[in-house]
Design a protein around this motif. Structure first.
Motif, PDB file in Angstrom:
ATOM      1  N   ILE A 135      -1.438 -17.218  -0.179  1.00 10.55           N
ATOM      2  CA  ILE A 135      -1.988 -18.005  -1.281  1.00 10.55           C
ATOM      3  C   ILE A 135      -1.261 -19.347  -1.381  1.00 10.55           C
ATOM      4  N   GLY A 136      -2.006 -20.436  -1.162  1.00  5.25           N
ATOM      5  CA  GLY A 136      -1.425 -21.775  -1.086  1.00  5.25           C
ATOM      6  C   GLY A 136      -0.930 -22.022   0.324  1.00  5.25           C
ATOM      7  N   THR A 137      -1.830 -21.910   1.280  1.00  2.36           N
ATOM      8  CA  THR A 137      -1.434 -21.852   2.694  1.00  2.36           C
ATOM      9  C   THR A 137      -0.904 -23.157   3.260  1.00  2.36           C
ATOM     10  N   GLY A 138      -1.363 -24.321   2.740  1.00  3.74           N
ATOM     11  CA  GLY A 138      -0.892 -25.601   3.273  1.00  3.74           C
ATOM     12  C   GLY A 138      -1.224 -25.749   4.741  1.00  3.74           C
ATOM     13  N   SER A 139      -0.226 -25.945   5.577  1.00  8.33           N
ATOM     14  CA  SER A 139      -0.431 -26.125   7.020  1.00  8.33           C
ATOM     15  C   SER A 139      -0.875 -24.836   7.700  1.00  8.33           C
ATOM     16  N   GLY A 140      -0.805 -23.717   6.985  1.00  6.85           N
ATOM     17  CA  GLY A 140      -1.162 -22.433   7.570  1.00  6.85           C
ATOM     18  C   GLY A 140      -0.006 -21.765   8.299  1.00  6.85           C
ATOM     19  N   CYS A 141       1.194 -22.329   8.174  1.00  9.40           N
ATOM     20  CA  CYS A 141       2.321 -21.837   8.971  1.00  9.40           C
ATOM     21  C   CYS A 141       2.655 -20.376   8.679  1.00  9.40           C
ATOM     22  N   ILE A 142       2.524 -19.945   7.412  1.00 12.34           N
ATOM     23  CA  ILE A 142       2.878 -18.563   7.080  1.00 12.34           C
ATOM     24  C   ILE A 142       1.870 -17.586   7.688  1.00 12.34           C
ATOM     25  N   SER A 143       0.596 -17.780   7.390  1.00  7.74           N
ATOM     26  CA  SER A 143      -0.421 -16.834   7.866  1.00  7.74           C
ATOM     27  C   SER A 143      -0.514 -16.836   9.394  1.00  7.74           C
ATOM     28  N   ILE A 144      -0.412 -18.006  10.013  1.00  8.36           N
ATOM     29  CA  ILE A 144      -0.516 -18.097  11.471  1.00  8.36           C
ATOM     30  C   ILE A 144       0.673 -17.413  12.139  1.00  8.36           C
ATOM     31  N   THR A 145       1.861 -17.626  11.604  1.00  7.01           N
ATOM     32  CA  THR A 145       3.050 -16.983  12.170  1.00  7.01           C
ATOM     33  C   THR A 145       2.969 -15.472  12.017  1.00  7.01           C
ATOM     34  N   LEU A 146       2.505 -15.007  10.854  1.00  6.86           N
ATOM     35  CA  LEU A 146       2.363 -13.566  10.652  1.00  6.86           C
ATOM     36  C   LEU A 146       1.352 -12.968  11.635  1.00  6.86           C
ATOM     37  N   LYS A 147       0.281 -13.690  11.884  1.00  5.38           N
ATOM     38  CA  LYS A 147      -0.714 -13.200  12.843  1.00  5.38           C
ATOM     39  C   LYS A 147      -0.134 -13.158  14.252  1.00  5.38           C
ATOM     40  N   LYS A 148       0.672 -14.153  14.610  1.00  3.28           N
ATOM     41  CA  LYS A 148       1.288 -14.174  15.938  1.00  3.28           C
ATOM     42  C   LYS A 148       2.313 -13.049  16.088  1.00  3.28           C
ATOM     43  N   LYS A 149       3.065 -12.796  15.022  1.00  2.00           N
ATOM     44  CA  LYS A 149       4.148 -11.811  15.098  1.00  2.00           C
ATOM     45  C   LYS A 149       3.705 -10.397  14.744  1.00  2.00           C
ATOM     46  N   LEU A 150       2.593 -10.293  14.018  1.00  2.00           N
ATOM     47  CA  LEU A 150       2.040  -8.975  13.668  1.00  2.00           C
ATOM     48  C   LEU A 150       0.582  -8.930  14.128  1.00  2.00           C
ATOM     49  N   PRO A 151       0.326  -9.050  15.413  1.00  2.00           N
ATOM     50  CA  PRO A 151      -1.059  -9.162  15.913  1.00  2.00           C
ATOM     51  C   PRO A 151      -1.909  -7.937  15.628  1.00  2.00           C
ATOM     52  N   GLN A 152      -1.266  -6.792  15.354  1.00  2.00           N
ATOM     53  CA  GLN A 152      -2.018  -5.571  15.084  1.00  2.00           C
ATOM     54  C   GLN A 152      -2.735  -5.604  13.743  1.00  2.00           C
ATOM     55  N   ILE A 153      -2.311  -6.504  12.855  1.00  2.00           N
ATOM     56  CA  ILE A 153      -2.982  -6.644  11.556  1.00  2.00           C
ATOM     57  C   ILE A 153      -4.169  -7.591  11.726  1.00  2.00           C
ATOM     58  N   GLN A 154      -5.346  -7.073  11.536  1.00  2.00           N
ATOM     59  CA  GLN A 154      -6.565  -7.824  11.839  1.00  2.00           C
ATOM     60  C   GLN A 154      -6.989  -8.781  10.734  1.00  2.00           C
ATOM     61  N   HIS A 155      -6.741  -8.409   9.488  1.00  2.00           N
ATOM     62  CA  HIS A 155      -7.337  -9.133   8.373  1.00  2.00           C
ATOM     63  C   HIS A 155      -6.285  -9.970   7.636  1.00  2.00           C
ATOM     64  N   ILE A 156      -6.264 -11.254   7.924  1.00  2.00           N
ATOM     65  CA  ILE A 156      -5.346 -12.181   7.264  1.00  2.00           C
ATOM     66  C   ILE A 156      -6.175 -13.292   6.628  1.00  2.00           C
ATOM     67  N   TYR A 157      -6.003 -13.460   5.327  1.00  2.00           N
ATOM     68  CA  TYR A 157      -6.762 -14.445   4.559  1.00  2.00           C
ATOM     69  C   TYR A 157      -5.793 -15.522   4.056  1.00  2.00           C
ATOM     70  N   ALA A 158      -6.239 -16.759   4.104  1.00  2.00           N
ATOM     71  CA  ALA A 158      -5.404 -17.876   3.655  1.00  2.00           C
ATOM     72  C   ALA A 158      -6.228 -18.783   2.757  1.00  2.00           C
ATOM     73  N   ALA A 159      -5.651 -19.170   1.625  1.00  2.00           N
ATOM     74  CA  ALA A 159      -6.392 -19.963   0.639  1.00  2.00           C
ATOM     75  C   ALA A 159      -5.623 -21.205   0.221  1.00  2.00           C
ATOM     76  N   ASP A 160      -6.366 -22.270  -0.043  1.00  2.00           N
ATOM     77  CA  ASP A 160      -5.801 -23.474  -0.655  1.00  2.00           C
ATOM     78  C   ASP A 160      -6.937 -24.218  -1.348  1.00  2.00           C
ATOM     79  N   PHE A 161      -6.573 -25.281  -2.081  1.00  2.00           N
ATOM     80  CA  PHE A 161      -7.546 -25.833  -3.032  1.00  2.00           C
ATOM     81  C   PHE A 161      -8.420 -26.957  -2.491  1.00  2.00           C
ATOM     82  N   SER A 162      -8.199 -27.446  -1.259  1.00  2.00           N
ATOM     83  CA  SER A 162      -9.026 -28.555  -0.781  1.00  2.00           C
ATOM     84  C   SER A 162      -9.445 -28.355   0.666  1.00  2.00           C
ATOM     85  N   HIS A 163     -10.592 -28.936   1.002  1.00  2.00           N
ATOM     86  CA  HIS A 163     -11.091 -28.870   2.376  1.00  2.00           C
ATOM     87  C   HIS A 163     -10.176 -29.636   3.320  1.00  2.00           C
TER      88      HIS A 163
END
Length: 305
Positions: A135-163
């Protein structure tokens, strides 16, 4: 110009902006390795040999030097930053990731890389039963790193307030070849509208704005002059405003096991912990960062309908 002369010119120009020699040298190497397209060892060799800089490259370096003199962060100057050893695109629309955020992400990875605190061994069969929300992903560094390091988790959602912010995060996800589900959400207005599926294990992580306006004077000018105001500051009269919205959302929308991770303001860490307890969260742990400040908090909660 020879590179050693540029180094001396660089240091002289920025010595009043960056008073610590180590920081100044780090910025010099970030700039030169980027534009000379080589590593730090190669730059050191060029310095020892007093090699000449191509005139076209020198003009670029000099232009960027003036940006640095005007307090523009080196990450925005070169258009990227490093997080967990990976490159991420950044510009003034997104907050520059910090080392303490790496520590927070490392905590999540350690907790969930096998079957540590979740009691769910991560196999192909049950990896679909875990979801992550950034929540409040910004550059996406948190969600992307988690996906890279925990690839077995399929469902990762990232949200922020602007396109515009999500555009940067999507570029980073594409660059790192990971699938993240991005959603445009204003935490303070419509966080509740995020569609939630009922999963046995939910991981919620957020590095929300948490610097009180009265603390602005403690920051380096390159932070408050260039980094996005809305990603940094909260009103003094309600510094927990983002944490409150996220915690109320969790209590209302989730069931099952919920693991909540926040990056926090070290000056009000007890306020955050007490509010979490008051809201009904238990199993709370607070951790210091490498500098010895309380900057991370985790709660593990079982929520039933």
């Amino acid at each position: 110009m020879n590179i050693d002369k540029f180094y001396n010119f660089f240091c002289k120009t920025l010595q009043k902006v960056y008073t610590e020699t180590r920081e100044l040298e780090a910025i010099f190497f970030l700039l030169t390795t980027h534009f000379l397209k080589c590593d730090q060892i190669t730059v050191l060799f060029k310095l020892s040999q007093k090699e000449k800089i191509n005139s076209f490259i020198y003009k670029k370096l000099k232009k960027k030097l003036w940006e640095l003199k005007n307090n523009r962060p080196i990450q925005y100057v070169i258009g990227k930053t490093s997080f967990f050893g990976m490159d991420f695109i950044v510009n003034e629309k997104v907050f520059i990731p910090r080392p303490e955020t790496e520590e927070l992400v490392s905590w999540i990875i350690q907790d969930h890389k096998d079957h540590n605190i979740t009691t769910y061994p991560y196999t192909k069969k049950n990896s679909d039963q875990i979801q992550i929300f950034d929540i409040g992903t910004g550059s996406g560094c948190i969600s992307i790193t988690l996906k890279k390091k925990l690839p077995q988790i399929q469902h990762i959602y990232a949200a922020d307030f602007s396109h515009e912010i999500l555009s940067i995060a999507r570029k980073n996800a594409t660059f790192h070849n990971v699938k993240i589900f991005f959603k445009k959400i204003d935490i303070l207005k419509n966080l509740i509208s995020i569609p939630i599926k009922k999963y046995p294990v939910n991981i919620i992580v957020s590095n929300p704005p948490y610097i009180r306006l009265s603390e602005k004077k403690l920051l380096h000018p390159n932070i408050f002059q260039y980094e996005p105001f809305q990603a940094l500051f909260v009103p003094d009269e309600d510094p927990l405003i983002f944490y409150k919205e996220i915690l109320f959302w969790i209590k209302e929308k989730f069931t099952g096991k919920v693991c909540v991770y926040f990056e926090i303001n070290q000056f009000i860490h007890l306020d955050i912990m007490n509010f979490m307890k008051k809201t009904g969260f238990r199993n709370i742990e607070i951790r210091k960062d490498i500098q010895g400040f309380f900057r991370m908090i985790r709660a593990i909660q079982y929520i039933t309908t």
